[in-house]
Design a protein around this motif. Structure first.
Motif, PDB file in Angstrom:
ATOM      1  N   ALA A   6     140.364 102.299  88.501  1.00 16.60           N
ATOM      2  CA  ALA A   6     139.217 101.907  87.689  1.00 16.60           C
ATOM      3  C   ALA A   6     138.035 102.772  88.094  1.00 16.60           C
ATOM      4  O   ALA A   6     137.832 103.051  89.273  1.00 16.60           O
ATOM      5  N   TYR A   7     137.283 103.208  87.096  1.00 20.04           N
ATOM      6  CA  TYR A   7     136.159 104.115  87.319  1.00 20.04           C
ATOM      7  C   TYR A   7     134.904 103.519  86.676  1.00 20.04           C
ATOM      8  O   TYR A   7     134.923 103.214  85.483  1.00 20.04           O
ATOM      9  N   PRO A   8     133.819 103.373  87.430  1.00 21.05           N
ATOM     10  CA  PRO A   8     132.575 102.908  86.818  1.00 21.05           C
ATOM     11  C   PRO A   8     131.899 104.053  86.080  1.00 21.05           C
ATOM     12  O   PRO A   8     131.877 105.187  86.567  1.00 21.05           O
ATOM     13  N   SER A   9     131.376 103.792  84.897  1.00 16.62           N
ATOM     14  CA  SER A   9     130.627 104.823  84.183  1.00 16.62           C
ATOM     15  C   SER A   9     129.137 104.574  84.423  1.00 16.62           C
ATOM     16  O   SER A   9     128.741 103.468  84.784  1.00 16.62           O
ATOM     17  N   PRO A  10     128.303 105.589  84.238  1.00 17.12           N
ATOM     18  CA  PRO A  10     126.870 105.429  84.519  1.00 17.12           C
ATOM     19  C   PRO A  10     126.194 104.311  83.717  1.00 17.12           C
ATOM     20  O   PRO A  10     125.220 103.744  84.175  1.00 17.12           O
ATOM     21  N   ASN A  11     126.734 103.971  82.538  1.00 19.78           N
ATOM     22  CA  ASN A  11     126.099 102.917  81.734  1.00 19.78           C
ATOM     23  C   ASN A  11     126.608 101.520  82.074  1.00 19.78           C
ATOM     24  O   ASN A  11     126.240 100.547  81.430  1.00 19.78           O
ATOM     25  N   GLY A  12     127.473 101.398  83.086  1.00 18.22           N
ATOM     26  CA  GLY A  12     127.967 100.088  83.505  1.00 18.22           C
ATOM     27  C   GLY A  12     129.326  99.724  82.954  1.00 18.22           C
ATOM     28  O   GLY A  12     129.892  98.697  83.348  1.00 18.22           O
ATOM     29  N   ASP A  13     129.869 100.516  82.022  1.00 17.34           N
ATOM     30  CA  ASP A  13     131.220 100.262  81.515  1.00 17.34           C
ATOM     31  C   ASP A  13     132.241 100.594  82.604  1.00 17.34           C
ATOM     32  O   ASP A  13     131.933 101.272  83.584  1.00 17.34           O
ATOM     33  N   ILE A  14     133.456 100.121  82.421  1.00 17.72           N
ATOM     34  CA  ILE A  14     134.545 100.382  83.356  1.00 17.72           C
ATOM     35  C   ILE A  14     135.655 101.088  82.599  1.00 17.72           C
ATOM     36  O   ILE A  14     136.078 100.642  81.531  1.00 17.72           O
ATOM     37  N   LEU A  15     136.126 102.215  83.136  1.00 16.22           N
ATOM     38  CA  LEU A  15     137.250 102.947  82.555  1.00 16.22           C
ATOM     39  C   LEU A  15     138.466 102.703  83.438  1.00 16.22           C
ATOM     40  O   LEU A  15     138.422 102.931  84.650  1.00 16.22           O
ATOM     41  N   VAL A  16     139.549 102.232  82.841  1.00 15.65           N
ATOM     42  CA  VAL A  16     140.768 101.907  83.575  1.00 15.65           C
ATOM     43  C   VAL A  16     141.851 102.900  83.165  1.00 15.65           C
ATOM     44  O   VAL A  16     142.094 103.120  81.978  1.00 15.65           O
ATOM     45  N   SER A  17     142.494 103.508  84.153  1.00  9.26           N
ATOM     46  CA  SER A  17     143.571 104.462  83.913  1.00  9.26           C
ATOM     47  C   SER A  17     144.906 103.747  84.078  1.00  9.26           C
ATOM     48  O   SER A  17     145.167 103.131  85.106  1.00  9.26           O
ATOM     49  N   CYS A  18     145.750 103.831  83.039  1.00  5.52           N
ATOM     50  CA  CYS A  18     147.047 103.153  83.028  1.00  5.52           C
ATOM     51  C   CYS A  18     148.140 104.155  82.676  1.00  5.52           C
ATOM     52  O   CYS A  18     147.880 105.168  82.045  1.00  5.52           O
ATOM     53  N   SER A  19     149.361 103.827  83.061  1.00  2.00           N
ATOM     54  CA  SER A  19     150.498 104.655  82.661  1.00  2.00           C
ATOM     55  C   SER A  19     151.582 103.745  82.103  1.00  2.00           C
ATOM     56  O   SER A  19     151.681 102.580  82.470  1.00  2.00           O
ATOM     57  N   VAL A  20     152.375 104.308  81.186  1.00  2.00           N
ATOM     58  CA  VAL A  20     153.472 103.576  80.566  1.00  2.00           C
ATOM     59  C   VAL A  20     154.734 104.413  80.702  1.00  2.00           C
ATOM     60  O   VAL A  20     154.766 105.577  80.287  1.00  2.00           O
TER      61      VAL A  20
END
Length: 164
Positions: A6-20
């Protein structure tokens, strides 16, 4: 789907990296899922492994774009806008080492179980300076079986991605 970073973005959103993983090569790959600070779904971007490669790093920037680095047959860098749309795609030169373009992490971390339902996390910056903190989970929880990523947030805290 297996989501580990999980990566925090500067605007407060969260980016989650997933694999399938899937036997169908058109379904196997990587996903980036964007959530707001309350955990509400915003958007997702799919990268099919056979076409795009797999995501190995996500770098949110202050100008509200996100750099995504992928590797597969070669390596590429993709720039996403705040809604997850592709702005730019650059193929990187082939090198013998498939991790040749990987960035150097800003921080490293180590973990150890602690008494009760707590985990001790030690975070170290590139200068060797560090901080230690504890995470305590919900009552009667199984505990954190593994912590996959620890990323600093703009407010001085940390975003921890783990499995329970």
């Amino acid at each position: 789907m297996n989501c580990r970073r999980a990566y925090p973005s500067p605007n407060g959103d969260i980016l989650v990296s997933c694999s399938v993983a899937d036997q169908d090569p058109e379904k196997a790959g990587s996903y980036i899922i964007a959530l707001d600070s309350q955990g509400n779904y915003l958007w997702n971007r799919t990268f099919v492994e056979t076409n795009d490669g797999i995501v190995y790093s996500i770098l949110p920037s202050g100008n509200m774009t996100t750099e995504v680095n992928l590797r597969g047959e070669g390596e590429k860098k993709i720039l996403l806008d705040p809604q997850g749309n592709v702005i730019n795609e650059v193929l990187l030169p082939m090198k013998p080492d498939s991790f040749s373009h990987q960035f150097v992490p800003d921080i490293s971390f180590s973990t150890e179980p602690h008494a009760g339902n707590r985990t001790r996390i030690r975070v170290e910056g590139p200068s060797g300076q560090g901080i230690v903190f504890m995470i305590e989970f919900f009552e009667n929880g199984e505990g954190l079986s593994r912590i996959y990523s620890v990323k600093p947030t703009s407010d001085g805290g940390y975003l921890v991605a783990s499995s329970a």
